[in-house]
Design a protein around this motif. Sequence first.
Motif, PDB file in Angstrom:
ATOM      1  N   ASP A  15       0.812  -1.215   0.000  1.00 19.15           N
ATOM      2  CA  ASP A  15       0.000   0.000   0.000  1.00 19.15           C
ATOM      3  C   ASP A  15       0.848   1.269   0.000  1.00 19.15           C
ATOM      4  O   ASP A  15       0.344   2.352  -0.302  1.00 19.15           O
ATOM      5  N   THR A  16       2.128   1.151   0.343  1.00 14.12           N
ATOM      6  CA  THR A  16       2.966   2.353   0.361  1.00 14.12           C
ATOM      7  C   THR A  16       3.646   2.605  -0.975  1.00 14.12           C
ATOM      8  O   THR A  16       4.329   3.627  -1.124  1.00 14.12           O
ATOM      9  N   GLY A  48      -8.945  -1.260  -1.992  1.00 15.88           N
ATOM     10  CA  GLY A  48      -8.361  -2.442  -2.609  1.00 15.88           C
ATOM     11  C   GLY A  48      -8.902  -2.757  -3.999  1.00 15.88           C
ATOM     12  O   GLY A  48      -8.491  -3.757  -4.608  1.00 15.88           O
ATOM     13  N   PHE A  49      -9.793  -1.918  -4.522  1.00 19.07           N
ATOM     14  CA  PHE A  49     -10.395  -2.172  -5.836  1.00 19.07           C
ATOM     15  C   PHE A  49      -9.322  -2.254  -6.920  1.00 19.07           C
ATOM     16  O   PHE A  49      -8.377  -1.465  -6.955  1.00 19.07           O
ATOM     17  N   GLY A  64      -4.017  -0.867  -8.099  1.00 19.10           N
ATOM     18  CA  GLY A  64      -5.242  -0.917  -7.318  1.00 19.10           C
ATOM     19  C   GLY A  64      -5.316   0.209  -6.324  1.00 19.10           C
ATOM     20  O   GLY A  64      -4.312   0.881  -6.029  1.00 19.10           O
ATOM     21  N   LEU A  65      -6.517   0.456  -5.811  1.00 17.33           N
ATOM     22  CA  LEU A  65      -6.649   1.377  -4.692  1.00 17.33           C
ATOM     23  C   LEU A  65      -5.978   0.760  -3.467  1.00 17.33           C
ATOM     24  O   LEU A  65      -5.952  -0.467  -3.307  1.00 17.33           O
ATOM     25  N   SER A  66      -5.457   1.607  -2.617  1.00 18.93           N
ATOM     26  CA  SER A  66      -4.904   1.131  -1.365  1.00 18.93           C
ATOM     27  C   SER A  66      -5.974   0.374  -0.582  1.00 18.93           C
ATOM     28  O   SER A  66      -7.161   0.720  -0.633  1.00 18.93           O
ATOM     29  N   ARG A 100       0.708  -2.646  -7.111  1.00 18.10           N
ATOM     30  CA  ARG A 100       0.626  -3.885  -6.342  1.00 18.10           C
ATOM     31  C   ARG A 100       1.726  -4.874  -6.706  1.00 18.10           C
ATOM     32  O   ARG A 100       1.770  -5.979  -6.190  1.00 18.10           O
ATOM     33  N   GLY A 101       2.647  -4.422  -7.594  1.00 17.81           N
ATOM     34  CA  GLY A 101       3.757  -5.291  -7.978  1.00 17.81           C
ATOM     35  C   GLY A 101       3.898  -5.389  -9.475  1.00 17.81           C
ATOM     36  O   GLY A 101       3.163  -6.151 -10.115  1.00 17.81           O
TER      37      GLY A 101
END
Length: 378
Positions: A244-245, A319-320, A328-330, A340-341
């Motif tokens: 998320d960061t 998280g969407f 994605g959203l955090s 997200r990678g």
Amino acid sequence: MPEVTPIPLSRLTTLRTGGLPDRMIDAHTRDELVDALREVWADGDDWLVLGGGSNLFVGDEPYLGTVVRVLTQGIERMPASRPGFARVRVQAGHDWDALVAYAVSEGLAGIEGMSGIPGTVGAAPVQNIGAYGQEIVQTLIEVELIDERTGEVSVVPADELGLGFRTSVLKAHYGSAAERSAVILSVTLELPEVGDGARPVAGAQLRGSLGLEADASVPLAWIRERVLQIRASKGMVLDPDDPDTYSAGSFFQNAIVSQSFALTLPPECPRWPVAPDLDPVLVIPLERFDGYVPAPVVVESHVKVSSAWLIEHSGFRKGFKLPRSRAGLSTKHALALTNRGGATAGELAELARYIRGRVQSEFGLLLHPEPVLVDIEL
């Protein structure tokens, strides 16, 4: 000239996007930074100044220009012009949170609420960074900068920087160029000397965020620790173990709208009044004065509304992700778009466009990106 082997910008930005630049210069001192910029500007190259990389969204293609990394360090404490205050002059490449930690350890107040904000000191006035009711405009005295047009170095008072909500004359907003093309070399703040004991906390927004009563007294160190905890819970403190960061912080700005437009939004949408600008002084030359003074112009007040609330109530859960996307959203904060990678800039831009479109369709409001966009469009 401290020219180095270029590094992909995806390794130097917190969103983890960006290609390989043609050329890269690491400036470790003020003089190296001045010399590098003057050379690049004289050559007419495209250029990008890079600090912490936390407020940049860079496209996937190679960057066809020179990246100048600002790696200058140092804090100089100086006497202030009024008793009970101290001035600190900080080099542009100094880590912002390291400055906040220094101020708290020295018993200097005014920036403790901005603990944990990633990035460098030189970028702080460009964005007029802020959190929990504190903004750098409240303590900034002046900046030393170098102007692209002339190559000259000058000291510019804070009141000439056009500091507003996440903006200044130095910021290139999405779709427009900065009013003044210049690079900050150092920043001077003036901070109250309050010591390390408990003291009342100024600012209702800061007290509310910390869960403090109006008459509560706490030390600066307690405020800093609590702010860091809150930011970490939202994924807003850089942590290599937390996907998320891998973001640019809040990707969309909280929207500033007219009071009349705010009334069209659902009443439960959080909103905060924005202090109105003072009426300009009306000056009528004596030779033209006919005894008539025009009525003052009534300016409608503005309101800041929560873009996170608008996003979530447009159908986006934390998280969407779009199908097959690595962006994605955090999972902790609806304003942050995260990598997200291995996400490309294109995947992040696709998600940003989808969110903007839905919010505009639901509420008639177009969200504006907060980071500076380089070689990428929304």
